[in-house]
Design a protein around this motif. Structure first.
Motif, PDB file in Angstrom:
ATOM      1  N   LEU A 134       0.832  -1.200   0.000  1.00 12.85           N
ATOM      2  CA  LEU A 134       0.000   0.000   0.000  1.00 12.85           C
ATOM      3  C   LEU A 134       0.865   1.248   0.000  1.00 12.85           C
ATOM      4  CD1 LEU A 134      -1.867  -2.310   1.000  1.00 12.85           C
ATOM      5  CD2 LEU A 134      -3.019  -0.627   2.424  1.00 12.85           C
ATOM      6  N   ARG A 135       0.187   2.400  -0.047  1.00 10.51           N
ATOM      7  CA  ARG A 135       0.809   3.697   0.209  1.00 10.51           C
ATOM      8  C   ARG A 135       0.052   4.312   1.390  1.00 10.51           C
ATOM      9  NH1 ARG A 135       4.388   5.246  -3.815  1.00 10.51           N
ATOM     10  NH2 ARG A 135       4.834   7.035  -2.513  1.00 10.51           N
ATOM     11  N   ILE A 136       0.765   4.542   2.501  1.00  8.20           N
ATOM     12  CA  ILE A 136       0.141   5.105   3.701  1.00  8.20           C
ATOM     13  C   ILE A 136       1.068   6.201   4.217  1.00  8.20           C
ATOM     14  CG2 ILE A 136      -0.769   4.623   6.003  1.00  8.20           C
ATOM     15  CD1 ILE A 136      -0.973   1.660   5.155  1.00  8.20           C
ATOM     16  N   PRO A 137       0.857   7.457   3.837  1.00  5.15           N
ATOM     17  CA  PRO A 137       1.807   8.510   4.217  1.00  5.15           C
ATOM     18  C   PRO A 137       1.960   8.632   5.720  1.00  5.15           C
ATOM     19  CG  PRO A 137      -0.251   9.462   3.405  1.00  5.15           C
ATOM     20  CD  PRO A 137      -0.306   7.997   3.107  1.00  5.15           C
ATOM     21  N   ASN A 138       3.210   8.638   6.158  1.00  4.46           N
ATOM     22  CA  ASN A 138       3.552   8.718   7.576  1.00  4.46           C
ATOM     23  C   ASN A 138       3.082   7.483   8.345  1.00  4.46           C
ATOM     24  OD1 ASN A 138       4.456  11.606   9.233  1.00  4.46           O
ATOM     25  ND2 ASN A 138       4.074   9.776  10.413  1.00  4.46           N
ATOM     26  N   GLY A 139       2.612   6.456   7.621  1.00  3.82           N
ATOM     27  CA  GLY A 139       2.212   5.208   8.260  1.00  3.82           C
ATOM     28  C   GLY A 139       0.944   5.286   9.082  1.00  3.82           C
ATOM     29  N   ILE A 140       0.137   6.333   8.886  1.00  7.94           N
ATOM     30  CA  ILE A 140      -1.052   6.528   9.717  1.00  7.94           C
ATOM     31  C   ILE A 140      -2.313   6.400   8.860  1.00  7.94           C
ATOM     32  CG2 ILE A 140      -2.265   8.119  11.260  1.00  7.94           C
ATOM     33  CD1 ILE A 140       0.442   9.403  11.886  1.00  7.94           C
ATOM     34  N   LEU A 141      -3.247   5.566   9.330  1.00  9.79           N
ATOM     35  CA  LEU A 141      -4.526   5.438   8.644  1.00  9.79           C
ATOM     36  C   LEU A 141      -5.650   5.391   9.680  1.00  9.79           C
ATOM     37  CD1 LEU A 141      -4.851   1.787   7.246  1.00  9.79           C
ATOM     38  CD2 LEU A 141      -3.133   2.450   8.892  1.00  9.79           C
TER      39      LEU A 141
END
Length: 584
Positions: free
Chosen positions: A113-120
């Protein structure tokens, strides 16, 4: 005679003659195409310059030139409809959509995936769990780029996963092949009492800048960018091609005092190099424009003939930092600010256990809780339950870390005990031993054709063997990676193991195994580990690690000396002898 041909036949003959003419012109030495235009022009021109200089494009560059992956989506859809595995060129192209066909290890796709800053958000995390359950393993892995990875996706489900992620407001676009990988940032951004800067808006801005500019796809090789805000949990920014490191600049050095990003370039620990300080500082809001300029210089000058020398590090090695930064400034149209090292105030230290357990946030009465995962693996049931916990008792965020675990943030003091109990009910924990807290492993031979050993399984064996036998009071990081790609960054572990085929007889038979290294570090302690043992059978790895740890405990200068400090000051032959004494 034209009346003897149908319209379709006429078009075919016209195309055939046109193609034949173009081939003759190309063979005569004239350019076979007009001047490239559009978003792909920067890449086509770089390829043209390579060929004009006598270079031979590598196969991946030829594949990109023949057909841009983003122009081939209808064929991926057709392959899914037919449950058809991709041929090698399309296997490379489909990585632009974040899916990797991993045969012969598994006859299926893996998706990053792409999860900017690792936060969802919790509902996104639960939605990914549903995708994993309906179309994958069913399970998910937290990766060393604070990301999620789904596996065992049959070709027929590739589109279901890609478009299902987009339905969730997530995506996998550009997470593989010659593109900019998931943008990492401080996992405790915005909640960390010691941080200098909240990295979330800057990681997010760069993430969307990438997504919406096609010219930033199709690089000479993959590219990593990280933002570190000086929080408690290490981001490992120095292992990235571009490292934006929040620092406090003191007054009296020609710039206003305040918080800036310090710019590091060229990190690639698999090639034994960290991002080096350039002396450049920039205002946080300048990060996107500076990263864009750096990337474009790399696109135009990176090696497109030799994949082993195609990373940013090798442009820097060939040019030197001064020449490279001048080229970046030309792209920007302005000079970059520089300060000497003494202008930078000491940064807060990392806490090597801050990604596990209960920690107070900067917001009064709230906490983040680090959940210890089993080498990054989660079931859909665990994911949905963690999402529910984050929604009911936290702020709704799921924060992934580069240490293959996750944080639930915004938990009120009054709810901490309830959350801990709920997590433990899932078979997970909020505590970890000094060994397991820093235990990192790539996918390994179970799911990767490059790996020479089953890293996740072997990591569990090492931990289970050593925990009851070696009383460690301080963290010792053990990193297992299956191959030279170094996804688990074996060179920065206190103890690093890289997969190797170990010979067992004169007939050439081999078994799973490792080369074992010691003395790697990160952050202020950045160091590349040195080889201690070669060709350790995987079956012998637990006992070998035990001997290494016991040699450290028996010979350290004091009870407070860290493994890293001990390994740095100990001659490698002497260290090896100490481990042999443990056998005796």
């Amino acid at each position: 005679m034209s009346s003897d041909f149908s319209p379709d036949q006429k078009r075919y003959l016209e195309g055939f003659v046109s193609g034949l003419s173009a081939t003759r012109v190309a063979r005569a030495g004239a350019p076979a195409r007009s001047e490239p235009i559009g978003p792909d022009a920067i890449h086509l021109k770089a390829q043209d310059r390579t060929v004009a200089a006598g270079g031979k494009l590598c196969d991946q560059e030829k594949i990109k030139r023949e057909e841009h992956p983003f122009d081939a989506y209808p064929r991926l859809v057709r392959q899914a409809e037919m449950n058809e595995a991709p041929k090698p060129p399309d296997n490379f192209r489909w990585r632009y959509y974040g899916i990797f066909y991993v045969a012969p290890t598994q006859s299926s796709y893996m998706c990053r995936l792409r999860i900017p800053n690792g936060i969802l958000k919790y509902w996104q995390f639960a939605g990914v769990a549903d995708l994993a359950e309906n179309f994958g393993g069913p399970y998910a892995h937290v990766t060393t780029r604070a990301n999620l990875q789904l596996r065992e996706i049959e070709p027929k489900n590739a589109i279901n996963v890609i478009e299902g992620l987009q339905d969730l407001g997530l995506c996998s676009r550009g997470s593989g092949a010659d593109n900019i990988r998931n943008v990492t940032g401080t996992s405790t951004a915005g909640i960390d009492p010691q941080e200098l800067l909240d990295t979330r808006p800057y990681a997010r801005a760069w993430h969307f800048h990438i997504l919406n500019d096609r010219s930033l796809y199709g690089l000479p090789r993959k590219f990593n960018v990280a933002f570190d805000g000086a929080g408690c949990v290490a981001t490992l920014e120095e292992t990235n091609d571009i490292a934006f490191q929040a620092v406090e600049v003191c007054a009296g050095f020609g710039v206003d005092a305040g918080i800036y990003f310090r710019l590091g370039l060229g990190g690639i620990t698999g090639h034994k190099d960290f991002a080096r300080d350039t002396g450049v500082i920039l205002k946080p809001q300048e990060a996107v424009s500076v990263a864009d300029a750096i990337l474009r210089v790399f696109i135009e000058n990176g090696d497109r003939t030799n994949r082993n020398k195609a990373r940013l590090k090798y442009v820097l090695d060939a040019w030197g930092f001064d020449k490279f930064l001048v080229a970046v400034e030309e792209k920007l149209g302005r000079k970059l600010a520089r300060v000497p090292a003494e202008a930078i105030a000491p940064r807060p230290a990392y806490d090597r256990l801050a990604h596990i357990g209960i920690h107070p946030q900067k917001q009064a009465g709230l906490n983040w809780i680090g959940v210890a995962l089993k080498l990054g693996r989660l079931s859909p049931e665990q994911m949905r339950a963690l999402a529910k916990i984050a929604a009911e008792y936290g702020d709704g965020d799921i924060r992934l870390t580069v240490w293959q675990n996750l944080l639930i943030s915004g938990v009120a003091n009054i709810n901490v005990a309830t959350v801990v109990t709920a997590i433990e009910t899932l078979g997970l924990a909020v505590t970890a031993s000094a060994l397991r807290a820093g235990l990192v492993a790539c996918t390994g031979a179970t799911g990767c054709r490059f790996a020479a050993a089953h890293t996740k399984e072997n990591a569990e064996e090492i931990a289970s063997w050593c925990e009851p036998r070696v009383p460690l009071s301080a963290p010792v990081n053990v990193h297992l990676t299956g191959c030279h790609h170094s996804c688990a960054q074996h060179y920065i572990g206190d103890i690093g193991l890289i997969g190797a085929r170990v010979p067992i007889n004169d007939e050439g038979d081999t078994v799973d195994g490792y080369h074992l290294l010691v003395g790697g570090g990160f952050g202020a302690d950045a160091a590349i580990a040195r080889e201690l043992f070669r060709d350790v059978k995987a079956a012998d790895a637990p006992q070998t690690v035990e001997r290494v740890l016991k040699a450290y405990l028996a010979n350290r200068a004091s009870e407070t000396e860290s493994f890293l400090d001990f390994a740095k000051r100990t001659d490698i032959d002497a260290f090896r002898h100490m481990t042999e004494m443990e056998v005796a």
